[in-house]
Write a protein that holds these residues in place. Structure first.
Motif, PDB file in Angstrom:
ATOM      1  N   GLU A  30       0.728  -1.065  -0.093  1.00 30.59           N
ATOM      2  CA  GLU A  30       0.031  -0.152   0.051  1.00 30.59           C
ATOM      3  C   GLU A  30       0.887   1.143   0.038  1.00 30.59           C
ATOM      4  OE1 GLU A  30      -3.199   0.302  -0.075  1.00 30.59           O
ATOM      5  OE2 GLU A  30      -4.177  -1.813   0.279  1.00 30.59           O
ATOM      6  N   THR A  31       1.845   1.232   0.824  1.00 32.70           N
ATOM      7  CA  THR A  31       2.733   2.430   0.911  1.00 32.70           C
ATOM      8  C   THR A  31       3.584   2.757  -0.413  1.00 32.70           C
ATOM      9  OG1 THR A  31       3.162   1.989   3.276  1.00 32.70           O
ATOM     10  CG2 THR A  31       4.825   3.434   2.023  1.00 32.70           C
ATOM     11  N   ALA A  34       0.982   4.286  -2.923  1.00 29.91           N
ATOM     12  CA  ALA A  34       0.669   5.738  -2.454  1.00 29.91           C
ATOM     13  C   ALA A  34       1.901   6.493  -3.156  1.00 29.91           C
ATOM     14  CB  ALA A  34       0.377   5.628  -1.120  1.00 29.91           C
ATOM     15  N   HIS A  37       1.885   6.981  -6.582  1.00 28.56           N
ATOM     16  CA  HIS A  37       0.845   8.017  -7.078  1.00 28.56           C
ATOM     17  C   HIS A  37       1.230   9.495  -6.593  1.00 28.56           C
ATOM     18  CE1 HIS A  37      -2.863  10.374  -6.697  1.00 28.56           C
ATOM     19  NE2 HIS A  37      -3.157   9.699  -7.654  1.00 28.56           N
ATOM     20  N   ARG A  38       2.141   9.666  -5.600  1.00 29.49           N
ATOM     21  CA  ARG A  38       2.426  10.998  -5.337  1.00 29.49           C
ATOM     22  C   ARG A  38       3.548  11.428  -5.873  1.00 29.49           C
ATOM     23  NH1 ARG A  38       2.010   8.534  -0.117  1.00 29.49           N
ATOM     24  NH2 ARG A  38       4.053   8.578   0.207  1.00 29.49           N
ATOM     25  N   GLU A 164      -6.288   8.514  -1.242  1.00 29.33           N
ATOM     26  CA  GLU A 164      -4.752   8.821  -1.452  1.00 29.33           C
ATOM     27  C   GLU A 164      -4.989  10.590  -2.011  1.00 29.33           C
ATOM     28  OE1 GLU A 164      -0.872   9.311  -1.234  1.00 29.33           O
ATOM     29  OE2 GLU A 164      -2.257   7.905  -0.417  1.00 29.33           O
ATOM     30  N   CYS A 168      -3.034  13.683  -0.239  1.00 32.65           N
ATOM     31  CA  CYS A 168      -1.706  14.575  -1.103  1.00 32.65           C
ATOM     32  C   CYS A 168      -2.248  15.940  -1.141  1.00 32.65           C
ATOM     33  CB  CYS A 168      -2.131  14.004  -2.942  1.00 32.65           C
ATOM     34  SG  CYS A 168      -1.036  12.637  -3.205  1.00 32.65           S
ATOM     35  N   THR A 217      -4.186  -3.394  -5.238  1.00 33.22           N
ATOM     36  CA  THR A 217      -2.844  -2.595  -5.130  1.00 33.22           C
ATOM     37  C   THR A 217      -2.504  -2.655  -6.641  1.00 33.22           C
ATOM     38  OG1 THR A 217      -2.375  -3.138  -2.615  1.00 33.22           O
ATOM     39  CG2 THR A 217      -0.749  -2.355  -4.019  1.00 33.22           C
TER      40      THR A 217
END
Length: 236
Positions: A30-31, A34, A37-38, A164, A168, A217
């Motif tokens: 998951e981390t 994310a 995506h960031r 998420e 952000c 995920t």
């Protein structure tokens, strides 16, 4: 246009993060998703397209169909909302069937279109995998059950991406869209309309799908043909 060296470096980091997202450790996976995506969001915010030389491209993905399935519409909505592209269900003529059909065209900067096509292929492959599992386990049956289940999967995954996106925004990373891309798309499709997604019943099949979608995920891109079309894509 080829991607810049800086963009290539960012994409290489994204690919490494998506490789980590294959970890059996749920928290680590998951981390990693994310973080990927960031990273893409921050890169697009810091390096907007040059309006004097926009490097937008358009690619057809998937296959055409006379009736666009709800899950197909939901996938295109996810791409447009979270992956920096515009999606248009363009009208095309199928010479083999002698009829007009719809096909998905993904429009944006090359690296964004590439990522969006990866996500498109991943989601369709996961929808098929999860549907087969749900059917074996008796969670959903028949065409209606499949429609409700897959809608749940995609809405559950969309909710996850939206959460998420909110995190952000709390960090000051807010994507407000690309006006030049929207203008480019409107010039390409002057009479562009929207396909209605339609409603879906809140059944046990739908809730099972949402639970499965919330656990998805995004991993490394699935294998595709050179055209970006997945090896197997069924009208789900």
């Amino acid at each position: 246009h080829e991607v810049t060296p800086e963009t290539a470096k960012v994409l290489a980091r994204v690919r490494k993060l998506l490789a980590l997202a294959e970890s059996d450790n749920v928290h680590e996976a998951e981390t990693a998703m994310a973080a990927a995506h960031r990273l893409l969001l921050a890169h697009n915010l810091q390096h907007p397209a040059d309006p004097t030389r926009p490097d937008y491209i358009a690619r057809v993905v998937g296959k055409s169909s006379a009736a666009v399935a709800l899950s197909w519409k939901l996938v295109s909505g996810i791409l447009e909302q979270f992956f920096f592209v515009q999606c248009v269900w363009a009208t095309t003529y199928n010479v083999h069937r002698d009829r007009m059909e719809r096909e998905l065209e993904v429009i944006g900067r090359r690296h964004d279109v590439d990522m969006a096509i990866w996500v498109h292929d991943f989601l369709h492959a996961e929808c098929e995998r999860l549907w087969q599992r749900a059917r074996r386990e008796g969670l959903a049956r028949g065409r209606r059950g499949k429609r409700e289940y897959l809608a749940g999967v995609l809405l559950g995954f969309s909710d996850k991406l939206a959460a998420e996106q909110t995190r952000c925004a709390e960090r000051g990373l807010v994507w407000v869209g690309d006006a030049d891309l929207q203008h480019f798309t409107q010039r390409r499709f002057p009479s562009m309309g929207r396909l209605s997604a339609g409603g879906v019943r809140q059944t046990s099949a739908h809730e099972s799908g949402r639970e499965a979608g919330a656990g998805l995920t995004l991993r490394r891109p699935v294998e595709t043909h050179g055209s970006g079309t997945p090896k197997r894509l069924t009208n789900t």
